[in-house]
Design a protein around this motif. Structure first.
Motif, mmCIF file in Angstrom:
data_model
loop_
_atom_site.group_PDB
_atom_site.id
_atom_site.type_symbol
_atom_site.label_atom_id
_atom_site.label_comp_id
_atom_site.label_asym_id
_atom_site.label_seq_id
_atom_site.Cartn_x
_atom_site.Cartn_y
_atom_site.Cartn_z
ATOM 1 N N UNK A 21 0.876 -1.291 -0.136
ATOM 2 C CA UNK A 21 -0.028 0.031 -0.109
ATOM 3 C C UNK A 21 0.853 1.306 0.065
ATOM 4 N N UNK A 22 2.073 1.004 0.407
ATOM 5 C CA UNK A 22 2.793 2.308 0.374
ATOM 6 C C UNK A 22 3.795 2.369 -0.841
ATOM 7 N N UNK A 23 3.736 3.182 -1.818
ATOM 8 C CA UNK A 23 4.520 2.965 -3.296
ATOM 9 C C UNK A 23 5.911 3.178 -2.831
ATOM 10 N N UNK A 24 6.401 3.666 -1.792
ATOM 11 C CA UNK A 24 7.840 4.180 -1.561
ATOM 12 C C UNK A 24 8.524 3.036 -0.520
ATOM 13 N N UNK A 25 7.831 2.062 -0.161
ATOM 14 C CA UNK A 25 8.186 0.937 0.332
ATOM 15 C C UNK A 25 8.354 -0.085 -0.464
ATOM 16 N N UNK A 26 9.651 -0.703 -0.581
ATOM 17 C CA UNK A 26 9.962 -1.645 -1.830
ATOM 18 C C UNK A 26 10.513 -3.026 -1.133
#
Ligand code: SME
Length: 137
Positions: A21-26
């Motif tokens: 859900x959090x785009x910058x958590x990869x």
């Protein structure tokens, strides 16, 4: 006490939710102190497999947080000399310690493929997540 299996399942769930859900958590994972040793051991995680399943205290961003008991926000991993690279796609990292009864027992570690993505909002949010995690261990 919650069984280790139940806890690990919940921790994996948290990793999955955050990564999805959090785009910058990869890459999202947990490291915990390995017994009474001065080292961290990789727990549940989502993302590319890493060779760094054991990290000595003081080594890398994670090992530094094990010693400092402080959040560590790294906007540019290439600018850090005490850094352990897990994947060449990673540009930034954030590590937030987990406290149980005031003791630093582990951490959440998040890598981002986006340069300089982490704000104070991430810190406050992840501190909240870590407090919830502390409560289910
Ligand atoms: N980069 C971390 C090592 C763990 S990987 O990001 C999964 C560090 O420097 O401690």
């Amino acid at each position: 006490l919650n069984s280790e299996k139940t806890v690990d399942k919940r921790l994996l769930n948290i990793c999955e939710l955050l990564e999805k859900h959090i785009a910058h958590y990869n890459w999202v994972g947990f490291y915990f102190r390995n017994g009474n040793k001065e080292e961290l051991k990789l727990g549940p995680y989502v993302g590319a497999p890493t060779d760094h399943t054991i990290i000595p205290f003081g080594k890398g961003i994670c090992g530094q947080v094990a010693v400092s008991n402080q959040n560590f926000v790294v906007p540019d991993v290439a600018a850090q000399d005490n850094y352990i690279a897990c994947s060449i796609t990673v540009k930034a990292e954030i590590v937030i310690p987990i406290f149980v009864n005031g003791e630093n027992i582990g951490q959440i570690d998040i890598d981002s493929n986006t340069p300089d993505p982490f704000t104070e909002a991430d810190e406050r949010f992840l501190e909240f997540v870590c407090a919830q995690v502390a409560a289910i261990l």
